[in-house]
Design an enzyme around this catalytic site. Structure first.
Site, PDB file in Angstrom:
ATOM      1  N   CYS A  88       0.846  -1.194   0.000  1.00 35.27           N
ATOM      2  CA  CYS A  88       0.000   0.000   0.000  1.00 35.27           C
ATOM      3  C   CYS A  88       0.888   1.253   0.000  1.00 35.27           C
ATOM      4  O   CYS A  88       1.987   1.255   0.549  1.00 35.27           O
ATOM      5  CB  CYS A  88      -0.897   0.008   1.230  1.00 35.27           C
ATOM      6  SG  CYS A  88      -2.036   1.425   1.275  1.00 35.27           S
ATOM      7  N   ASP A  95       0.450   3.791   1.680  1.00 32.13           N
ATOM      8  CA  ASP A  95       0.418   4.377   3.022  1.00 32.13           C
ATOM      9  C   ASP A  95       1.840   4.670   3.529  1.00 32.13           C
ATOM     10  O   ASP A  95       2.703   3.791   3.529  1.00 32.13           O
ATOM     11  CB  ASP A  95      -0.289   3.398   3.977  1.00 32.13           C
ATOM     12  CG  ASP A  95      -0.644   4.033   5.307  1.00 32.13           C
ATOM     13  OD1 ASP A  95       0.265   4.596   5.958  1.00 32.13           O
ATOM     14  OD2 ASP A  95      -1.820   3.979   5.690  1.00 32.13           O
ATOM     15  N   ARG A 104       3.009   4.900   6.296  1.00 28.92           N
ATOM     16  CA  ARG A 104       3.440   4.184   7.506  1.00 28.92           C
ATOM     17  C   ARG A 104       3.908   2.754   7.229  1.00 28.92           C
ATOM     18  O   ARG A 104       4.273   2.029   8.144  1.00 28.92           O
ATOM     19  CB  ARG A 104       2.287   4.164   8.521  1.00 28.92           C
ATOM     20  CG  ARG A 104       1.881   5.558   8.983  1.00 28.92           C
ATOM     21  CD  ARG A 104       0.524   5.537   9.645  1.00 28.92           C
ATOM     22  NE  ARG A 104      -0.540   5.150   8.712  1.00 28.92           N
ATOM     23  CZ  ARG A 104      -1.821   5.051   9.041  1.00 28.92           C
ATOM     24  NH1 ARG A 104      -2.200   5.299  10.280  1.00 28.92           N
ATOM     25  NH2 ARG A 104      -2.720   4.712   8.139  1.00 28.92           N
ATOM     26  N   HIS A 142      -2.259  -4.000   4.996  1.00 25.95           N
ATOM     27  CA  HIS A 142      -2.083  -3.589   6.395  1.00 25.95           C
ATOM     28  C   HIS A 142      -3.421  -3.305   7.046  1.00 25.95           C
ATOM     29  O   HIS A 142      -4.379  -2.910   6.385  1.00 25.95           O
ATOM     30  CB  HIS A 142      -1.138  -2.388   6.493  1.00 25.95           C
ATOM     31  CG  HIS A 142      -1.692  -1.121   5.917  1.00 25.95           C
ATOM     32  ND1 HIS A 142      -2.204  -0.112   6.701  1.00 25.95           N
ATOM     33  CD2 HIS A 142      -1.825  -0.708   4.642  1.00 25.95           C
ATOM     34  CE1 HIS A 142      -2.615   0.884   5.918  1.00 25.95           C
ATOM     35  NE2 HIS A 142      -2.402   0.544   4.668  1.00 25.95           N
ATOM     36  N   CYS A 152      -6.186   0.195   6.956  1.00 27.70           N
ATOM     37  CA  CYS A 152      -5.903   0.756   5.627  1.00 27.70           C
ATOM     38  C   CYS A 152      -6.995   1.754   5.204  1.00 27.70           C
ATOM     39  O   CYS A 152      -8.182   1.422   5.183  1.00 27.70           O
ATOM     40  CB  CYS A 152      -5.813  -0.374   4.603  1.00 27.70           C
ATOM     41  SG  CYS A 152      -5.438   0.212   2.931  1.00 27.70           S
TER      42      CYS A 152
HETATM   43 CO    CO Z   1      -3.399   1.297   3.042  1.00 25.59          CO
END
Ligand code: CO
Length: 205
Positions: A40, A42, A44, A96, A99
């Site tokens: 992803c 993302d 993080r 994750h 999400c």
């Molecule tokens: Co995500």
């Protein structure tokens, strides 16, 4: 902000060179990662950091909600390069918990491009409605959906002509599904791996 970033880069480059003087010349000469990571976007969940790998050790493709669209030229090009040129040994589809993309797919949003992108997750939510309903909390339902999205992604990668071709010529290549916990920093194996023979057998049947 940008100057800050450039200053940090110079500091990092200096430190890395001090720790290992041939670090950059070695990496510049050869890229030989064992892993291809589909994750992803993302911020993080950076592949190298959460997997404890150095630059040069993992070839990475990331998109919103780590979706494997079977017509995504970006993902397919990276996959083909990873398999054919880099000869990676392990492909990892990593989702994750928590999400935002999965969350957005479970909400009624105004029409946007993201709706089209997230459509496979909405479809999964409909297909697995009974399974998902067993989770009483919305957060748990979304986390379960994030897991299902990873499993689906692994299957889709296995079904690409790129993987079928690689397995047919005897490549020892495996595809794994992992999920990352933002709250504990742990990667978990979803036990949905595919490998040589796995898909060829289905084709033969
Ligand atoms: Co995500």
């Amino acid at each position: 902000m940008l100057n800050d970033l450039l200053a940090r880069n110079q500091e990092w480059s200096k430190q890395r060179h001090a720790e290992e003087s041939d670090y950059f010349t070695r990496l510049a000469a050869l890229q030989a990662p064992e892993f291809f990571w589909i994750g992803c976007s993302d911020s993080r969940v950076p592949a190298n950091v959460v997997a404890g790998l150095d630059p040069g050790e993992v070839f990475v493709h990331r998109n919103v909600a780590n979706i494997v669209h079977s017509s995504d030229m970006n993902l397919l090009s990276a996959l083909e390069f990873a398999v054919e040129a880099l000869k990676v040994r392990e492909i990892i589809v990593c989702g994750h918990y928590g999400c935002g993309g999965v969350k957005a797919a479970t909400e009624d949003l105004p029409q946007s491009l993201a709706d089209h992108w997230l459509e496979p997750i909405r479809r999964l939510a409909r297909s697995y409605a009974v399974d998902l309903a067993q989770q009483p909390e919305i957060e748990a339902r979304r986390d379960r959906l994030a897991e299902l999205n990873v499993v689906e992604g692994v299957w889709r990668v296995c079904e690409t002509p790129i993987l079928q071709r690689a397995w047919r010529r005897g490549a020892n290549l495996r595809v794994h599904g992992l999920i990352y916990g933002l709250k504990d920093g742990r990667l978990r194996d979803l036990d949905c791996s595919g490998g040589p023979g796995h898909f060829q057998k289905e084709v033969a049947e």
